[in-house]
Scaffold this active site. Structure first.
Site: not given
Ligand code: PAF
Length: 290
Positions: A34, A37-39, A63, A149, A180, A189, A191
């Site tokens: 998903a 721009e931050g990624h 997680q 990030g 970002v 994000s 989300r």
């Molecule tokens: O920040 C995230 O997207 C996740 O926590 C990560 C670092 C990819 C681990 O699943």
């Protein structure tokens, strides 16, 4: 150059080993997809620092808590793949759950101090899931550099400490990259896509609250309670958030100053998590950002 898409852990390991054998420096950007721009800014930073860049997309079940958004977490894999390729990413590692966690997988990584407060307290088990998957990804990809990030501040602290504590720093460097933001200050994000129009309009309040805390610090306020209430009052006035925490914390340990009873320091971070409707938002700034 076309981007390799690999699903097997041995395949990604082999690909990176071949690059390393040619003397190339390899950067790694782990994600849950998903992409925003931050990624993509992390990909840009990795490209500038390294010869080859690997991104991963894996929505990590370990997680997420039982009542969290694992099932509805967005998975626009085709769109993400195109975005990464357009940004010059060299390889995408796309494991499935069976590849990452064989049915009898029984080992996890946990951490104590830095996971005790903030998101660690509100999301029991979350950082064990993050630590476990990121250690596995680091073993599978075996990059020289990992790019994370700063928006997920506690995650950066926890993973940096894992890399140090488990001696991964002999081979791997952690890079914490700036958050970002949208033009109104909202931290990008995945989300944010959950937010309805009214929620989206209210969401930048969190950044304004964090800025108010750092402005109070710049103006000479030095008690934790006074600093935090400068931010909490702004979030509360908006009338739409349920605050989980708004805390001034030691940047090395993520332990709140309110817990240790020690005075805030210029190197501290102020971090917030709040529910906006059904969406959990987090953000942070340096206490001395102003
Ligand atoms: O920040 C995230 O997207 C996740 O926590 C990560 C670092 C990819 C681990 O699943």
């Amino acid at each position: 150059m076309t981007m390799d898409v690999v699903k097997g852990r041995r395949d990604v390991h082999r690909l990176v080993a071949a690059w390393k054998a040619q003397g190339l420096r390899v950067g790694f950007v782990p994600t849950m997809g998903a992409l925003h721009e931050g990624h993509l800014a992390l990909i840009d930073t990795a490209r500038a620092a390294c010869d080859r860049v690997v991104a991963s997309i894996f929505v990590n079940p370990l997680q997420f808590g039982p009542n969290e958004d694992f099932t509805r977490y967005p998975r626009p894999v085709e769109r993400d793949t195109a975005l990464l390729a357009a940004r010059g990413c060299d390889a995408l590692f796309l494991p499935d759950v069976a590849e990452m966690y064989p049915t009898d997988a029984d080992t996890v990584v946990s951490q104590r101090l830095a996971t005790e407060h903030l998101c660690g307290a509100w999301r029991p088990g979350h950082f064990t899931g993050v630590l476990t998957v990121v250690l596995k990804l680091l073993m599978q990809v075996a990059p020289h550099d990992i790019f994370l990030g700063r928006k997920d501040f506690q995650q950066v602290v926890v993973l940096t400490r894992m890399v140090r504590d488990l001696d991964l720093d002999l081979d791997i460097r952690v890079h914490a990259c700036p958050t970002v933001r949208e033009s109104d200050g909202l931290a990008m994000s995945s989300r944010n896509a959950y937010l309805g129009p009214a929620e989206r309009a209210a969401a930048p309040t969190l950044k304004r609250a964090l800025d108010a805390v750092s402005a109070a610090f710049a103006a000479g306020v030095r008690t934790t309670a006074e600093l935090e209430s400068a931010g909490v009052s702004i979030v509360e006035r908006a009338g739409v958030f349920k605050i989980q925490y708004l805390s001034v914390v030691d940047a090395a340990t993520c332990v709140p100053r309110a817990v240790t009873g020690t005075a805030p320091e210029a190197t501290d971070v102020v971090a917030v998590a709040a529910m906006l409707g059904a969406t959990r938002l987090i953000d942070n700034v340096d206490l001395s950002a102003r």
